[in-house]
Scaffold this active site. Structure first.
Site, PDB file in Angstrom:
ATOM      1  N   HIS A 139      10.687  50.947 -44.378  1.00  0.00           N
ATOM      2  CA  HIS A 139      10.389  50.118 -45.543  1.00  0.00           C
ATOM      3  C   HIS A 139      10.753  48.655 -45.348  1.00  0.00           C
ATOM      4  O   HIS A 139      10.665  47.862 -46.271  1.00  0.00           O
ATOM      5  CB  HIS A 139      11.105  50.677 -46.780  1.00  0.00           C
ATOM      6  CG  HIS A 139      10.688  52.081 -47.083  1.00  0.00           C
ATOM      7  ND1 HIS A 139      11.450  53.158 -46.729  1.00  0.00           N
ATOM      8  CD2 HIS A 139       9.567  52.578 -47.655  1.00  0.00           C
ATOM      9  CE1 HIS A 139      10.829  54.260 -47.090  1.00  0.00           C
ATOM     10  NE2 HIS A 139       9.684  53.944 -47.652  1.00  0.00           N
ATOM     11  N   GLY A 140      11.225  48.290 -44.163  1.00  0.00           N
ATOM     12  CA  GLY A 140      11.440  46.886 -43.845  1.00  0.00           C
ATOM     13  C   GLY A 140      12.768  46.287 -44.255  1.00  0.00           C
ATOM     14  O   GLY A 140      12.842  45.087 -44.496  1.00  0.00           O
TER      15      GLY A 140
END
Length: 174
Positions: A139-140
């Site tokens: 999800h970064g």
């Protein structure tokens, strides 16, 4: 006029007390196994703490071990990584925490964290991301060299488990 009556212990009184005592012992005998079965299993107790020899970990590298079924990062940080982590202003952090509070005093070069992203529990990739710390590709989320969240959806820093140094080369987690 009040009269004082003498009470005399009878055989019936003795039987009441003896029956109550035997009943209490019987209830305790039945209750003990039920209560004792609530204690943790031996395999759980064995995983409650783990000792790990950190001597083979060279400066600038890290290892991942298992503790209580969770991956744990043990990072031997370089002096540059420590300085970089300590130079970050607290206002730049989503979850403000000093680097000094995330390590054991006197062992600043060792960073020990549970290797689960605080967003959804993924395992971040080490030595990656915008801050040369950890990066969660799912999800970064970007973490810095102290495991503090700097960018992304994760709400909190990587969790530091309870640990202590048994000697200069052995750490006990848990």
């Amino acid at each position: 006029m009040a009269t004082a009556s003498e009470t005399k212990a009878t055989r019936r009184d003795f039987l009441y007390v003896a029956t109550g005592a035997v009943g209490a012992v019987g209830v305790a005998g039945v209750a003990w196994p039920l209560i004792d079965q609530l204690n943790p299993d031996a395999s759980v107790l064995a995983l409650a703490s783990i000792r790990f020899d950190i001597a083979p970990i060279v400066e600038g590298s890290s290892v991942t071990i298992l503790w209580r079924g969770l991956p744990v990062f043990i990072r031997h940080r370089t002096e540059a990584e420590i300085e970089e982590a300590r130079a970050v202003p607290m206002a730049d952090l989503k979850d403000p925490q000093r680097d000094e509070d995330r390590v054991v005093e006197g062992h600043d070069q060792w960073l020990i964290m549970i290797a689960n992203c605080t967003h959804l529990g993924c395992v971040p990739v080490g030595e990656a991301g915008d801050f040369d710390g950890w990066f969660c590709p799912c999800h970064g989320s970007h973490y810095d060299t102290s495991g503090r969240i700097r960018r992304g959806p994760a709400p909190a820093n990587l969790v530091v488990p309870p640990y202590e140094f048994i000697s200069d080369t052995v750490v006990q987690i848990g």
